[in-house]
Design a protein around this motif. Structure first.
Motif, short mmCIF file in Angstrom:
data_model
loop_
_atom_site.label_atom_id
_atom_site.label_comp_id
_atom_site.label_asym_id
_atom_site.label_seq_id
_atom_site.Cartn_x
_atom_site.Cartn_y
_atom_site.Cartn_z
N ILE A 39 30.46 65.47 -32.67
CA ILE A 39 31.30 66.41 -31.92
C ILE A 39 32.15 67.20 -32.90
N SER A 40 32.08 68.51 -32.80
CA SER A 40 32.84 69.41 -33.68
C SER A 40 33.92 70.13 -32.88
N PRO A 41 35.11 70.30 -33.49
CA PRO A 41 36.18 70.98 -32.77
C PRO A 41 35.88 72.44 -32.46
N LYS A 42 35.27 73.17 -33.38
CA LYS A 42 35.05 74.61 -33.19
C LYS A 42 33.59 75.03 -33.37
N ASP A 71 18.28 56.47 -31.26
CA ASP A 71 17.10 57.03 -30.60
C ASP A 71 17.17 58.56 -30.53
N ALA A 72 18.39 59.09 -30.34
CA ALA A 72 18.60 60.54 -30.34
C ALA A 72 20.01 60.83 -30.80
N THR A 73 20.17 61.95 -31.51
CA THR A 73 21.47 62.40 -31.98
C THR A 73 21.73 63.78 -31.41
N PHE A 74 22.91 63.94 -30.80
CA PHE A 74 23.31 65.21 -30.23
C PHE A 74 24.46 65.79 -31.05
N SER A 75 24.38 67.06 -31.36
CA SER A 75 25.48 67.77 -32.04
C SER A 75 25.92 68.90 -31.14
N LEU A 76 27.24 68.95 -30.86
CA LEU A 76 27.79 70.01 -30.03
C LEU A 76 29.29 70.12 -30.22
N PRO A 91 22.34 70.18 -19.66
CA PRO A 91 21.92 69.87 -21.03
C PRO A 91 20.73 70.70 -21.51
N GLN A 92 19.76 70.96 -20.62
CA GLN A 92 18.59 71.76 -21.03
C GLN A 92 19.00 73.19 -21.36
N MET A 93 19.88 73.77 -20.54
CA MET A 93 20.34 75.13 -20.80
C MET A 93 21.15 75.19 -22.10
N ALA A 94 21.99 74.18 -22.31
CA ALA A 94 22.80 74.12 -23.54
C ALA A 94 21.89 74.05 -24.76
N PHE A 95 20.82 73.26 -24.68
CA PHE A 95 19.87 73.14 -25.78
C PHE A 95 19.17 74.47 -26.03
N MET A 96 18.73 75.13 -24.95
CA MET A 96 17.99 76.39 -25.10
C MET A 96 18.87 77.51 -25.67
N ALA A 99 23.72 75.62 -27.94
CA ALA A 99 25.03 74.96 -27.86
C ALA A 99 24.90 73.45 -28.05
N LEU A 100 23.67 72.95 -27.95
CA LEU A 100 23.39 71.52 -28.11
C LEU A 100 22.20 71.38 -29.04
N LYS A 101 22.38 70.64 -30.11
CA LYS A 101 21.29 70.40 -31.06
C LYS A 101 20.90 68.93 -30.95
N ILE A 102 19.60 68.66 -31.01
CA ILE A 102 19.09 67.31 -30.83
C ILE A 102 18.21 66.94 -32.02
#
Length: 123
Positions: A39-42, A71-76, A91-96, A99-102
């Motif tokens: 999790i990143s502040p900015k 099993d999975a790492t999320f960055s956001l 989550p799917q929209m954020a990934f596309m 805004a969400l990296k997996i």
């Protein structure tokens, strides 16, 4: 590891308590995977605070997973994590939209839904 205070810290603390309840144990038994959140502040990748949600053991730990690879790492970003946990960000929209990296298993990532988070009581 950064020592940044994040709004999402409270959600991880709430999740930690939730996993000790009967409903939380049911979630743990259903999912049975390990997730890491960066999790990143900015901006993603800068001053990240790392949390591990171990749904094999039913634990939430501040820091990297020490039992191998998650099993999975999320960055956001912190604000996006808050929206995700509250069900206000798909989550799917954020990934596309980036805004969400997996990293890791996409199948495992798909099992991590906003339903895993306890809903805050309405006052």
């Amino acid at each position: 590891m950064a020592t940044t205070e994040l709004k999402s810290d409270a959600i991880f603390e709430l999740l930690k308590r939730f996993l000790g309840t009967e409903e939380g144990v049911a979630v743990k038994n259903k999912v049975n995977l390990v997730y890491q959140f960066n999790i990143s502040p900015k901006k993603i990748g800068i001053d990240e605070v790392i949390y591990t949600i171990d749904l094999k053991k039913g634990e939430v730990i501040k820091g990297q997973y020490e039992g191998g690879k998650p099993d999975a790492t999320f960055s956001l970003k912190d604000e996006d994590f808050i929206k995700l946990a509250n069900g206000k960000l798909n989550p799917q929209m954020a990934f596309m939209r980036g805004a969400l990296k997996i990293k890791g298993s996409l199948i495992a990532a798909q099992k991590f839904t906003p339903d895993i988070f306890p809903k805050p009581a309405k006052l």
